[in-house]
Design an enzyme around this catalytic site. Structure first.
Site, PDB file in Angstrom:
ATOM      1  N   HIS A   1     -21.139  -9.827  -6.112  1.00 20.58           N
ATOM      2  CA  HIS A   1     -20.835  -8.569  -5.416  1.00 20.58           C
ATOM      3  C   HIS A   1     -21.650  -8.483  -4.118  1.00 20.58           C
ATOM      4  O   HIS A   1     -22.276  -7.461  -3.819  1.00 20.58           O
ATOM      5  CB  HIS A   1     -21.114  -7.366  -6.305  1.00 20.58           C
ATOM      6  CG  HIS A   1     -20.348  -6.144  -5.900  1.00 20.58           C
ATOM      7  ND1 HIS A   1     -19.943  -5.186  -6.784  1.00 20.58           N
ATOM      8  CD2 HIS A   1     -19.906  -5.719  -4.682  1.00 20.58           C
ATOM      9  CE1 HIS A   1     -19.308  -4.213  -6.158  1.00 20.58           C
ATOM     10  NE2 HIS A   1     -19.267  -4.522  -4.860  1.00 20.58           N
TER      11      HIS A   1
ATOM     12  N   ASP B   1       0.863  -1.181   0.000  1.00 25.08           N
ATOM     13  CA  ASP B   1       0.000   0.000   0.000  1.00 25.08           C
ATOM     14  C   ASP B   1       0.896   1.227   0.000  1.00 25.08           C
ATOM     15  O   ASP B   1       1.440   1.616   1.040  1.00 25.08           O
ATOM     16  CB  ASP B   1      -0.919   0.010   1.225  1.00 25.08           C
ATOM     17  CG  ASP B   1      -2.025   1.061   1.100  1.00 25.08           C
ATOM     18  OD1 ASP B   1      -1.766   2.130   0.521  1.00 25.08           O
ATOM     19  OD2 ASP B   1      -3.141   0.801   1.581  1.00 25.08           O
TER      20      ASP B   1
ATOM     21  N   THR C   1     -12.317  -9.032  -3.657  1.00 27.00           N
ATOM     22  CA  THR C   1     -13.603  -8.642  -3.075  1.00 27.00           C
ATOM     23  C   THR C   1     -13.741  -7.126  -3.073  1.00 27.00           C
ATOM     24  O   THR C   1     -14.557  -6.576  -2.335  1.00 27.00           O
ATOM     25  CB  THR C   1     -13.735  -9.170  -1.632  1.00 27.00           C
ATOM     26  OG1 THR C   1     -12.602  -8.727  -0.860  1.00 27.00           O
ATOM     27  CG2 THR C   1     -13.788 -10.691  -1.602  1.00 27.00           C
TER      28      THR C   1
ATOM     29  N   ARG D   1     -13.152  -4.257  -6.248  1.00 23.56           N
ATOM     30  CA  ARG D   1     -13.833  -3.769  -7.440  1.00 23.56           C
ATOM     31  C   ARG D   1     -13.362  -4.586  -8.644  1.00 23.56           C
ATOM     32  O   ARG D   1     -12.176  -4.845  -8.827  1.00 23.56           O
ATOM     33  CB  ARG D   1     -13.545  -2.283  -7.675  1.00 23.56           C
ATOM     34  CG  ARG D   1     -14.349  -1.352  -6.764  1.00 23.56           C
ATOM     35  CD  ARG D   1     -15.827  -1.412  -7.092  1.00 23.56           C
ATOM     36  NE  ARG D   1     -16.641  -0.489  -6.326  1.00 23.56           N
ATOM     37  CZ  ARG D   1     -17.179  -0.743  -5.153  1.00 23.56           C
ATOM     38  NH1 ARG D   1     -16.956  -1.919  -4.577  1.00 23.56           N
ATOM     39  NH2 ARG D   1     -17.933   0.142  -4.537  1.00 23.56           N
TER      40      ARG D   1
ATOM     41  N   GLU E   1     -20.756  -5.857 -14.376  1.00 25.39           N
ATOM     42  CA  GLU E   1     -21.692  -6.583 -13.521  1.00 25.39           C
ATOM     43  C   GLU E   1     -23.127  -6.319 -13.946  1.00 25.39           C
ATOM     44  O   GLU E   1     -23.462  -5.166 -14.266  1.00 25.39           O
ATOM     45  CB  GLU E   1     -21.485  -6.170 -12.055  1.00 25.39           C
ATOM     46  CG  GLU E   1     -20.122  -6.563 -11.534  1.00 25.39           C
ATOM     47  CD  GLU E   1     -19.852  -6.102 -10.111  1.00 25.39           C
ATOM     48  OE1 GLU E   1     -18.789  -6.462  -9.559  1.00 25.39           O
ATOM     49  OE2 GLU E   1     -20.701  -5.367  -9.548  1.00 25.39           O
TER      50      GLU E   1
ATOM     51  N   LEU F   1     -11.207   1.391  -6.476  1.00 30.03           N
ATOM     52  CA  LEU F   1     -11.021   1.506  -7.918  1.00 30.03           C
ATOM     53  C   LEU F   1     -10.713   2.959  -8.263  1.00 30.03           C
ATOM     54  O   LEU F   1     -11.529   3.850  -8.036  1.00 30.03           O
ATOM     55  CB  LEU F   1     -12.274   1.042  -8.660  1.00 30.03           C
ATOM     56  CG  LEU F   1     -12.226   1.200 -10.179  1.00 30.03           C
ATOM     57  CD1 LEU F   1     -11.100   0.376 -10.783  1.00 30.03           C
ATOM     58  CD2 LEU F   1     -13.572   0.816 -10.797  1.00 30.03           C
TER      59      LEU F   1
END
Length: 338
Positions: free
Chosen positions: A296, A177, A237, A239, A268, A212
């Site tokens: 989702h 990160d 889990t 985007r 989606e 995202l």
């Protein structure tokens, strides 16, 4: 004048939880439509606040928010909202970052365990043929988790919760990160990777917990898959567009990926035009037992849904009533407020 709040595409039929937060004098509009055009223009133009789930708040929509002083995304991600256009109009955009933290973290761990222990593939084999399926060989992704490396991409609330769960299974945790300050890893005793590829090379399980953005779109592409440790699991889990599903298919075919678990897809709901979805639907031998797909829904539990509704309403209403701004995600574009 009473406040008017538009729930453009609310998931709930009745806004009882929301009304309890705002009180009887606040007007809550609940058209429950799937698009901007399906809702009367007057509803957009007269709303003091707007809460949306999936309807995109584009620059065009912002032009119709004549009175709106805040837009709240009914969830964590905010990629459906034009942050810059809202900011230029003086409208803060807020999200609800903490309603389903434990559920999404649990979902990532659940997919990992399903692959490691074969719960889904073994059940499917038994259902197809109880006698012939009475064997361990249908768990084609089995592995020992203790001592394996759990690699987290995005070490925010959900990434941290996921990592703590993995550590309870005796796994070694590493994360990537670039936005965390130096030393963030020291509080947990985890390993921090300096680059994404460094993490991918060491991780036996890679789990995505990033928002995202332009930077993370297609972050897991063919180059990233090629950098992964052979036989790794890839879980997403967060985007859908973060992962290039064509690259995941190739990784599954060449063995670089042992398993792929996705609760989200680039488009989606998924369709046969997605190569991974097409192969999964066809149950082709090379993919059987190696892919798990979810709709989702990793965020969902009855408890998290109540939290989401209450927190979204509190974020919107408290700002309109008291000027208390929480979880604003377009601060960089917000030059003034209405």
């Amino acid at each position: 004048m009473p406040l008017t709040i538009l729930f453009a595409d609310a998931r709930a039929e009745r806004l009882d939880i929301e009304q309890a937060v705002a009180g009887p004098d606040t007007v809550l509009l609940n058209p429950r439509k799937a698009s901007f055009d399906a809702i009367e223009r007057s509803a957009w133009e007269n709303a003091d606040g707007v809460i949306i789930a999936r309807i995109p708040i584009t620059r065009e929509v912002v032009g119709h928010l004549k009175k709106a002083r805040v837009v709240v995304r009914h969830g964590v991600g905010y990629d459906v909202v034009d942050l810059e256009a809202c900011g230029a109009a003086g409208i803060p955009v807020c999200n609800v970052p903490d309603y389903g933290t434990t559920e999404v973290a649990d979902s990532a761990i659940a997919m990992m365990l399903a692959f490691a222990r074969g719960t889904v593939s073994l059940d499917a084999a038994l259902r197809a043929d109880l006698k012939a399926g009475w064997t361990h060989v249908n768990n084609v992704t089995a592995r020992r988790l203790r001592g394996a490396c759990y690699g987290v991409v995005g070490f925010g609330r959900i990434g941290t919760a996921s990592a703590l769960r993995a550590r309870a299974f005796g796994m070694n945790v590493a994360f990537y990160d670039p936005y965390l300050p130096n030393g963030a890893e020291l509080a947990f005793g985890f390993t921090r990777a300096g680059t994404l590829h460094e993490l991918l090379e060491m991780a036996d399980v890679v789990t995505i917990h990033s928002p995202l953005t332009g930077e993370t779109k297609s972050l897991i592409d063919a180059k990233a898959v090629a950098a992964m440790k052979p036989g790794a699991y890839l879980l997403n889990t967060a985007r859908g567009p973060i992962c290039d599903t064509a690259a995941l298919v190739e990784g599954l075919k060449n063995g670089r990926l042992a398993a792929v678990g996705l609760d989200v897809l680039p488009v989606e709901p998924g369709g046969a035009n997605d190569p991974l979805v097409a192969a999964w639907q066809a149950d082709e031998p090379w993919i059987r037992g190696r892919v798990l797909l979810g709709p989702h829904a990793g965020w969902f539990s009855p408890d998290s849904f109540v939290d989401l509704r209450r927190k979204a309403m509190e974020t919107c209403f408290y700002y309109l009533r008291d000027g208390k701004l929480a979880n604003c995600v377009n601060t960089e574009f917000l030059k003034h407020r209405r």
